[in-house]
Design an enzyme around this catalytic site. Sequence first.
Site, PDB file in Angstrom:
ATOM      1  N   LYS A  68       0.849  -1.208   0.000  1.00 60.12           N
ATOM      2  CA  LYS A  68       0.000   0.000   0.000  1.00 60.12           C
ATOM      3  C   LYS A  68       0.875   1.244   0.000  1.00 60.12           C
ATOM      4  O   LYS A  68       2.048   1.203   0.389  1.00 60.12           O
ATOM      5  CB  LYS A  68      -0.937   0.032   1.212  1.00 60.12           C
ATOM      6  CG  LYS A  68      -0.277   0.241   2.583  1.00 60.12           C
ATOM      7  CD  LYS A  68      -0.204   1.701   3.039  1.00 60.12           C
ATOM      8  CE  LYS A  68       0.529   1.826   4.364  1.00 60.12           C
ATOM      9  NZ  LYS A  68       1.150   3.059   4.679  1.00 60.12           N
ATOM     10  N   ALA A 126       9.523   0.526   4.517  1.00 58.56           N
ATOM     11  CA  ALA A 126       9.393   1.495   3.433  1.00 58.56           C
ATOM     12  C   ALA A 126       8.031   2.182   3.438  1.00 58.56           C
ATOM     13  O   ALA A 126       7.658   2.836   2.468  1.00 58.56           O
ATOM     14  CB  ALA A 126       9.631   0.809   2.093  1.00 58.56           C
ATOM     15  N   GLY A 127       7.260   2.028   4.524  1.00 59.87           N
ATOM     16  CA  GLY A 127       5.945   2.677   4.600  1.00 59.87           C
ATOM     17  C   GLY A 127       4.948   2.071   3.640  1.00 59.87           C
ATOM     18  O   GLY A 127       3.951   2.683   3.271  1.00 59.87           O
ATOM     19  N   MET A 128       5.231   0.826   3.177  1.00 59.07           N
ATOM     20  CA  MET A 128       4.351   0.180   2.196  1.00 59.07           C
ATOM     21  C   MET A 128       3.596  -0.988   2.812  1.00 59.07           C
ATOM     22  O   MET A 128       3.046  -1.835   2.099  1.00 59.07           O
ATOM     23  CB  MET A 128       5.166  -0.281   0.986  1.00 59.07           C
ATOM     24  CG  MET A 128       5.878   0.878   0.312  1.00 59.07           C
ATOM     25  SD  MET A 128       6.770   0.356  -1.160  1.00 59.07           S
ATOM     26  CE  MET A 128       5.449   0.359  -2.362  1.00 59.07           C
ATOM     27  N   GLY A 150       4.811  -5.851   6.127  1.00 56.65           N
ATOM     28  CA  GLY A 150       4.467  -6.869   7.128  1.00 56.65           C
ATOM     29  C   GLY A 150       2.954  -6.990   7.279  1.00 56.65           C
ATOM     30  O   GLY A 150       2.398  -8.095   7.286  1.00 56.65           O
ATOM     31  N   SER A 151       2.270  -5.845   7.367  1.00 59.16           N
ATOM     32  CA  SER A 151       0.814  -5.849   7.581  1.00 59.16           C
ATOM     33  C   SER A 151       0.085  -6.543   6.436  1.00 59.16           C
ATOM     34  O   SER A 151      -0.904  -7.250   6.650  1.00 59.16           O
ATOM     35  CB  SER A 151       0.280  -4.420   7.696  1.00 59.16           C
ATOM     36  OG  SER A 151       0.927  -3.752   8.733  1.00 59.16           O
ATOM     37  N   ASP A 181      -2.399  -1.094  10.381  1.00 56.35           N
ATOM     38  CA  ASP A 181      -2.600  -1.106   8.922  1.00 56.35           C
ATOM     39  C   ASP A 181      -3.231  -2.402   8.425  1.00 56.35           C
ATOM     40  O   ASP A 181      -3.595  -2.501   7.247  1.00 56.35           O
ATOM     41  CB  ASP A 181      -1.242  -0.948   8.203  1.00 56.35           C
ATOM     42  CG  ASP A 181      -0.778   0.499   8.163  1.00 56.35           C
ATOM     43  OD1 ASP A 181      -1.615   1.398   8.394  1.00 56.35           O
ATOM     44  OD2 ASP A 181       0.415   0.722   7.898  1.00 56.35           O
TER      45      ASP A 181
END
Length: 278
Positions: free
Chosen positions: A10, A97-99, A102-103, A136
């Site tokens: 994301k 990387a704020g993507m 993991g979530s 997230d």
Amino acid sequence: MELLIRANAKLNITLDVVGKLPDGYHDMKMVMESVALCDDITIRIGEGHGVTVRSDLSYLPTDKRNIALRAAELFMQETGLKKSIHLNIVKRIPVCAGMAGGSTDAAAVLRGLNRLFRTGLSRLELERMGECLGSDVPYCIAGGTALAEGRGERLTPLKQLPICHVVVCKPGFSVSTPALFSKLDCDRIRHRPDTQGVMDALEQGDLAGVARRMYNVFESVLTRGRDEVEAIKATLLDHGALGAAMSGTAPPYSAFMTTENPRRQPPQVSEDPTRTCF
Ligand code: C5P
């Protein structure tokens, strides 16, 4: 029994922190978008019990620090099923990387197990389960273009972002999420994203209007590597990006490019080997 499931990354189109919640978490307002970049997870069910993980990324933890493993354990605990589970993760989404790397793996495991075991849990039930794993995870279960509020668990689907190319450029350092939150004083945020403007632009299918409003309030509190990330943002914009912003609480910048000339090469901002570009 085996299932291959895709876990899409994301990006934040916007990220705003509107206040603090009674539990110490922050009240968020974010426009989120799923992108094609994904991890592949193969879930194998066998006799016995326990969850094991393998990954092609050597430094990815395979113990309880791995959120995908915790997701499988939670699912088995909540449903009372007794089987062994093996997860094989092909990792393509960059870590830290704020993507939601993991979530999204955790969300894919919950969706995959629900399918494999035919447990028939609704999307909302899976989202509630995901909430216990991370803020997230509920969004990653839903995916698509959405407004996420509260801790990130209150989701409103939005009109899909028009198809476009996305470039993500990750500098060679990472920042701790709790540390960034602790630097943010919600009452003193001077510049906030125009969330409503983004939602209106989405409604009109106006990609440029969305991209031009991309903004993340954490950009104002980033101290470490600030010059580097600003240089990345400037390079992306110089190379024709319609907009660029930090995603989540990580320093990488993501930029939306038009689809007008899809053969055009992404900008070469990554001659330095400590940076990664996608
Ligand atoms: O929920 P998650 O594990 O992703 O959150 C990581 C950290 O980010 C939390 O421990 C908290 O410090 C911070 N956080 C927050 N408010 C949110 C989401 C995360 O303060 N809405």
